[in-house]
Design a protein around this motif. Structure first.
Motif, PDB file in Angstrom:
ATOM      1  N   UNK A  93      16.683  49.738  37.837  1.00  0.00           N
ATOM      2  CA  UNK A  93      17.496  49.898  39.036  1.00  0.00           C
ATOM      3  C   UNK A  93      18.982  49.957  38.685  1.00  0.00           C
ATOM      4  N   UNK A  94      19.767  50.366  39.666  1.00  0.00           N
ATOM      5  CA  UNK A  94      21.223  50.374  39.508  1.00  0.00           C
ATOM      6  C   UNK A  94      21.709  48.992  39.090  1.00  0.00           C
ATOM      7  N   UNK A  95      21.260  47.976  39.796  1.00  0.00           N
ATOM      8  CA  UNK A  95      21.747  46.624  39.507  1.00  0.00           C
ATOM      9  C   UNK A  95      21.294  46.137  38.143  1.00  0.00           C
ATOM     10  N   UNK A  96      20.090  46.490  37.754  1.00  0.00           N
ATOM     11  CA  UNK A  96      19.607  46.087  36.424  1.00  0.00           C
ATOM     12  C   UNK A  96      20.433  46.751  35.328  1.00  0.00           C
ATOM     13  N   UNK A  97      20.776  48.025  35.504  1.00  0.00           N
ATOM     14  CA  UNK A  97      21.632  48.708  34.540  1.00  0.00           C
ATOM     15  C   UNK A  97      22.995  48.042  34.459  1.00  0.00           C
ATOM     16  N   UNK A  98      23.545  47.684  35.604  1.00  0.00           N
ATOM     17  CA  UNK A  98      24.855  47.028  35.615  1.00  0.00           C
ATOM     18  C   UNK A  98      24.806  45.688  34.898  1.00  0.00           C
ATOM     19  N   UNK A  99      23.771  44.908  35.148  1.00  0.00           N
ATOM     20  CA  UNK A  99      23.674  43.583  34.541  1.00  0.00           C
ATOM     21  C   UNK A  99      23.541  43.661  33.024  1.00  0.00           C
ATOM     22  N   UNK A 100      22.978  44.750  32.518  1.00  0.00           N
ATOM     23  CA  UNK A 100      22.889  44.907  31.065  1.00  0.00           C
ATOM     24  C   UNK A 100      24.276  44.981  30.429  1.00  0.00           C
ATOM     25  N   UNK A 101      25.226  45.520  31.181  1.00  0.00           N
ATOM     26  CA  UNK A 101      26.584  45.617  30.659  1.00  0.00           C
ATOM     27  C   UNK A 101      27.285  44.277  30.555  1.00  0.00           C
ATOM     28  N   UNK A 102      26.709  43.255  31.193  1.00  0.00           N
ATOM     29  CA  UNK A 102      27.314  41.916  31.179  1.00  0.00           C
ATOM     30  C   UNK A 102      26.372  40.897  30.560  1.00  0.00           C
ATOM     31  N   UNK A 103      25.549  41.353  29.613  1.00  0.00           N
ATOM     32  CA  UNK A 103      24.518  40.477  29.047  1.00  0.00           C
ATOM     33  C   UNK A 103      25.100  39.236  28.397  1.00  0.00           C
ATOM     34  N   UNK A 104      26.334  39.323  27.902  1.00  0.00           N
ATOM     35  CA  UNK A 104      26.919  38.189  27.182  1.00  0.00           C
ATOM     36  C   UNK A 104      27.753  37.283  28.088  1.00  0.00           C
ATOM     37  N   UNK A 105      27.804  37.581  29.398  1.00  0.00           N
ATOM     38  CA  UNK A 105      28.574  36.756  30.325  1.00  0.00           C
ATOM     39  C   UNK A 105      27.696  35.680  30.954  1.00  0.00           C
ATOM     40  N   UNK A 106      28.317  34.607  31.389  1.00  0.00           N
ATOM     41  CA  UNK A 106      27.603  33.586  32.146  1.00  0.00           C
ATOM     42  C   UNK A 106      27.177  34.174  33.487  1.00  0.00           C
ATOM     43  N   UNK A 107      26.123  33.595  34.096  1.00  0.00           N
ATOM     44  CA  UNK A 107      25.583  34.172  35.320  1.00  0.00           C
ATOM     45  C   UNK A 107      26.621  34.196  36.442  1.00  0.00           C
ATOM     46  N   UNK A 108      27.440  33.164  36.539  1.00  0.00           N
ATOM     47  CA  UNK A 108      28.461  33.132  37.592  1.00  0.00           C
ATOM     48  C   UNK A 108      29.441  34.295  37.429  1.00  0.00           C
ATOM     49  N   UNK A 109      29.760  34.628  36.185  1.00  0.00           N
ATOM     50  CA  UNK A 109      30.650  35.765  35.942  1.00  0.00           C
ATOM     51  C   UNK A 109      29.958  37.076  36.248  1.00  0.00           C
ATOM     52  N   UNK A 110      28.664  37.166  35.951  1.00  0.00           N
ATOM     53  CA  UNK A 110      27.908  38.390  36.238  1.00  0.00           C
ATOM     54  C   UNK A 110      27.924  38.709  37.732  1.00  0.00           C
ATOM     55  N   UNK A 111      27.711  37.690  38.551  1.00  0.00           N
ATOM     56  CA  UNK A 111      27.658  37.934  39.997  1.00  0.00           C
ATOM     57  C   UNK A 111      29.024  38.340  40.539  1.00  0.00           C
ATOM     58  N   UNK A 112      30.077  37.735  40.031  1.00  0.00           N
ATOM     59  CA  UNK A 112      31.415  38.113  40.506  1.00  0.00           C
ATOM     60  C   UNK A 112      31.776  39.511  40.035  1.00  0.00           C
ATOM     61  N   UNK A 113      31.365  39.881  38.814  1.00  0.00           N
ATOM     62  CA  UNK A 113      31.632  41.235  38.321  1.00  0.00           C
ATOM     63  C   UNK A 113      30.831  42.266  39.096  1.00  0.00           C
ATOM     64  N   UNK A 114      29.608  41.927  39.471  1.00  0.00           N
ATOM     65  CA  UNK A 114      28.818  42.838  40.307  1.00  0.00           C
ATOM     66  C   UNK A 114      29.552  43.169  41.596  1.00  0.00           C
ATOM     67  N   UNK A 115      30.103  42.168  42.242  1.00  0.00           N
ATOM     68  CA  UNK A 115      30.809  42.398  43.501  1.00  0.00           C
ATOM     69  C   UNK A 115      32.048  43.259  43.283  1.00  0.00           C
TER      70      UNK A 115
END
Length: 234
Positions: A93-115
């Motif tokens: 999915x779009x979101x799964x592809x995006x999250x791969x780009x932040x694999x080395x970030x903490x989850x809290x950072x991933x969610x803020x970067x998604x937004x």
């Protein structure tokens, strides 16, 4: 942060592509890398990002050498790369592809970067659960850029973002790159639409046969007779 490349030589097998190439990109500026097909632009980006090992020369971020540093570690250090052809995972999915780009970030950072990415590309937010392979060409390019931005780079390298896009979508994509530059990110842009890239760039380098043959401000390059004849059809 500043990306510095000097005396870079590289190639594939025994075929040399880069011959002592040098360039610099600082945060807050958009630099265009111009040249004909086969000039060495993509090889430059692949070598800088660590996907291709250089033969000789130096690549550094803020004076720190990247030689021997893996591509993954370079991404963690603040170097982003949007490859030619997007290279998405079509069945994710779009979101799964995006999250791969932040694999080395903490989850809290991933969610803020998604937004942040969804605010930058609202169409991706609308299609966040859609498979990447079903997106339009323009949406796929937005996703490729968004995935790179998820890693919070300070220097972003983008390879042929308008390839296969309509003129309107190409302008929209390059306008987004100008926006992230205005927010303080450094951007190194390889773009087949030379006229459009010089409209958004601060500076540029012209590459021929793996060598930088001309550099200057975007205004200087736009008015150069050689550049006009070779790339601007003037």
């Amino acid at each position: 942060m500043k990306l510095s490349v000097s005396d870079l030589t590289a190639g594939y097998g025994k075929a040399q592509v880069l011959f002592g190439l040098g360039l610099e990109v600082a945060e807050g500026e958009l630099v265009a890398l111009l040249g004909a097909n086969g000039a060495g632009k993509t090889t430059t980006l692949r070598t800088v990002s660590g996907l291709l090992k250089p033969w000789t020369g130096r690549v550094a971020l803020d004076g720190q050498s990247l030689l021997g540093v893996s591509a993954a570690r370079r991404a963690q250090m603040g170097l982003g790369h949007v490859p030619e052809g997007r290279q998405l995972f079509p069945l994710m999915s779009v979101e799964e592809n995006l999250l791969l780009g932040a694999a080395f970030l903490a989850w809290s950072s991933k969610t803020s970067e998604l937004q942040r990415i969804y605010a930058l590309f609202p169409r991706l937010a609308e299609r966040r659960l859609q498979m990447a392979g079903t997106l339009s060409g323009g949406e796929q390019q937005m996703l490729a850029i968004g995935r790179a931005l998820m890693g919070k780079p300070r220097i972003l390298m983008v390879d042929e973002p308008s390839l296969g896009l309509s003129p309107k979508l190409a302008e929209e994509v390059l306008s987004t790159l100008a926006q992230v530059k205005a927010e303080g990110m450094g951007v190194l842009l390889v773009e087949q639409n030379v006229a459009l890239s010089l409209e958004v760039a601060d500076r540029g380098y012209v590459v021929e046969h793996g060598r930088v043959v001309l550099s200057g401000s975007a205004k200087e390059l736009s008015s150069d007779q050689g550049v006009q004849k070779a790339y601007l059809a003037l």
